[in-house]
Scaffold this motif. Structure first.
Motif, PDB file in Angstrom:
ATOM      1  N   PHE A   1       0.859  -1.188   0.000  1.00  0.00           N
ATOM      2  CA  PHE A   1       0.000   0.000   0.000  1.00  0.00           C
ATOM      3  C   PHE A   1       0.893   1.235   0.000  1.00  0.00           C
ATOM      4  O   PHE A   1       1.987   1.233   0.566  1.00  0.00           O
ATOM      5  CB  PHE A   1      -0.956   0.008   1.195  1.00  0.00           C
TER       6      PHE A   1
ATOM      7  N   ASP B   1      -7.280  -2.805   3.756  1.00  0.00           N
ATOM      8  CA  ASP B   1      -8.219  -1.903   4.420  1.00  0.00           C
ATOM      9  C   ASP B   1      -8.793  -0.896   3.424  1.00  0.00           C
ATOM     10  O   ASP B   1      -8.094   0.007   2.960  1.00  0.00           O
ATOM     11  CB  ASP B   1      -7.493  -1.177   5.552  1.00  0.00           C
ATOM     12  N   THR B   2     -10.059  -1.053   3.101  1.00  0.00           N
ATOM     13  CA  THR B   2     -10.723  -0.096   2.207  1.00  0.00           C
ATOM     14  C   THR B   2     -11.632   0.865   2.964  1.00  0.00           C
ATOM     15  O   THR B   2     -12.158   1.810   2.379  1.00  0.00           O
ATOM     16  CB  THR B   2     -11.560  -0.853   1.159  1.00  0.00           C
TER      17      THR B   2
END
Length: 495
Positions: A171, A306-307
């Motif tokens: 990310f 993690d959205t």
């Protein structure tokens, strides 16, 4: 520079495949042991030695890598390999082709130095000297200025951290969401302070049991109420969370559970994130040693899945470089709680000296840290293999946490206390930690000890294992009977 072939009688290595590498390793070891090669002596280049021995250069490269990993020599990119300090006189047979099994403590005269084999110490001295010095020269060359440091951290360091997370952890955060902290404990206390300010009350935080004790101390000191959550072979037991009293945050080590070493599968990670969204709970991911994965592919960070913006990601340089730098970082998603963390950081002010941040940014930008990690991964793999080989097949014992990281957990099923084993090991000159020290609720962890191997050379680790096996034989022999005594005696006899 000593000519290896001359000292070996001029005889070329005549094995094939892995045997050639083992032959070179055994011969160099023997020359160190008999004093032909002394600490600091330079070895021939891999190309020159390969030509002298009549083997492929890759054979010598592999041999040097193994010797470096075992602690006999030190290799540095662009520099000659040299015999490591402190190894002359170690007992070794020229015919030995596997890892060193005998402890120097058995034949040494005079006092045996105390070995600290407790977890938390990485291979600090493994970084290339020129890279380390270049980083601090960069810090010294930074212009002086009449200004205060940015409370969030040096922008250049934060940018390098964001870039590395994009490359290695799956990310890529915005640089403005990266905060520099004074170690993981300070990061956790910052989260507690932010929750307390945001909620207007004492925050309740779920933690793994057993788990990171220094982090627990930091959070309780900051005013948090902690609730333990059981850990199984897949990490934190997500199914146990709904039974807890309502919590405001949960702290997890999903990539390599500390200290038991389990890896949380993707399905469980997704369930944890879904639970956090449904209950409006903040998840704090302690990604303390994700760089060191000895089996399988690297596991993406929980934050990469993690959205919904519920994960606060904590990383740092204590396990990759040196815990004395006291430098970690927090990555914040958008949201009210993360914004409260950022506000708390501003209120506290900067905590990591700017020269330290400049030096770390230099190590990241120049690739020096990446090169260092490549070296120590190989070294740690050698150490892991030694632990596995020494403990494999000993009945009643189980070695855990060996898929990654810098420590191993040794557990047993007999009626003997870890306290007794730790005390016996200490009397043999080696310090280890009892697994019970990491418990939240008494009795939540099995009987066992935690053995840190990051800061030990292979011969030192061999000595630590000798002491541990001897202590286990003394403490557990009565509980498990003669079979364990014989097995432990056999394990020590192989050394």
């Amino acid at each position: 520079m000593v000519r290896i072939v001359d000292q070996m009688g001029g005889t070329p290595v005549d094995q094939s495949g892995a045997g050639k590498t083992a032959g070179v390793v055994a011969r160099v070891r023997a020359m160190v042991q008999d004093g032909t090669l002394a600490a600091g002596d330079a070895l021939p280049s891999t190309r020159a030695l390969a030509a002298e021995l009549g083997v492929a250069r890759g054979t010598v490269v592999s041999a040097y890598e193994q010797l470096d990993g075992e602690g006999w020599i030190r290799t540095r990119q662009g520099a000659v390999a040299r015999v490591a300090p402190g190894v002359p006189g170690m007992p070794v047979s020229a015919a030995t082709t596997g890892p060193v099994r005998r402890s120097p403590a058995r034949d040494a005269s005079g006092p045996v130095p105390l070995l600290d084999a407790r977890p938390g110490i990485p291979a600090v001295t493994a970084i290339a000297t020129r890279d380390w010095r270049a980083a601090w020269r960069a810090a010294a060359d930074a212009p002086l200025r009449n200004a205060l440091s940015d409370p969030a951290g040096l922008p250049e360091l934060r940018a390098q951290i964001a870039a590395q997370l994009g490359l290695r952890r799956g990310f890529a955060p915005d640089v403005s969401r990266v905060l520099v902290t004074g170690g993981t404990s300070e990061a956790l206390s910052l989260v507690v302070e932010a929750l307390r300010n945001h909620l207007g009350r004492t925050p309740r935080i779920a933690v793994e049991d057993p788990g990171y004790r220094s982090g627990r101390r930091a959070m309780t000191s900051a005013g948090a109420e902690l609730v333990g959550v059981p850990v199984d072979d897949d990490g934190l037991d997500v199914d146990a969370l709904p039974a807890l009293p309502p919590v405001d945050a949960v702290v997890v080590t999903p990539t390599h559970q500390y200290p038991l070493g389990s890896v949380m599968p993707v399905a469980r990670r997704q369930r944890l994130l879904s639970w956090a969204v449904d209950t409006a709970t903040t998840v704090v991911e302690d990604d303390y040693d994700s760089e060191f994965r000895h089996r399988g592919s690297p596991v993406p960070a929980l934050a990469a899945l993690d959205t919904a913006g519920v994960v606060l990601h904590v990383g740092g340089f204590s396990k990759t470089l040196d815990p004395r730098l006291r430098c970690s970082y927090l990555v914040l998603p958008p949201g009210a709680v993360p914004d409260a963390v950022a506000a708390a950081r501003v209120a506290r002010g900067p905590v990591v000296a700017e020269p330290v941040q400049v030096a770390l940014a230099h190590l990241l930008r120049t690739g020096a840290l990446r090169r260092h990690l490549g070296r120590v991964r190989r070294d740690y793999t050698h150490r892991r293999e030694l632990i596995a080989s020494r403990l494999d097949g000993v009945p009643g014992l189980e070695a855990r946490a060996l898929n990654g990281g810098l420590h191993a957990v040794v557990t047993w099923s007999a009626l003997a206390t870890a306290r007794a084993v730790v005390a016996r090991t200490a009397r043999a000159g080696v310090l280890v930690s009892a697994l019970a020290e990491y418990e939240v609720a008494p009795g939540s962890a099995p009987d066992g000890v935690v053995l840190g191997y990051g800061g030990l050379t292979l011969p030192e680790l061999d000595r630590a294992l000798d002491a541990l096996l001897g202590a286990l034989g003394g403490a557990l022999g009565g509980a498990l009977g003669g079979s364990l005594g014989g097995a432990l005696g056999g394990a020590l006899g192989q050394a």
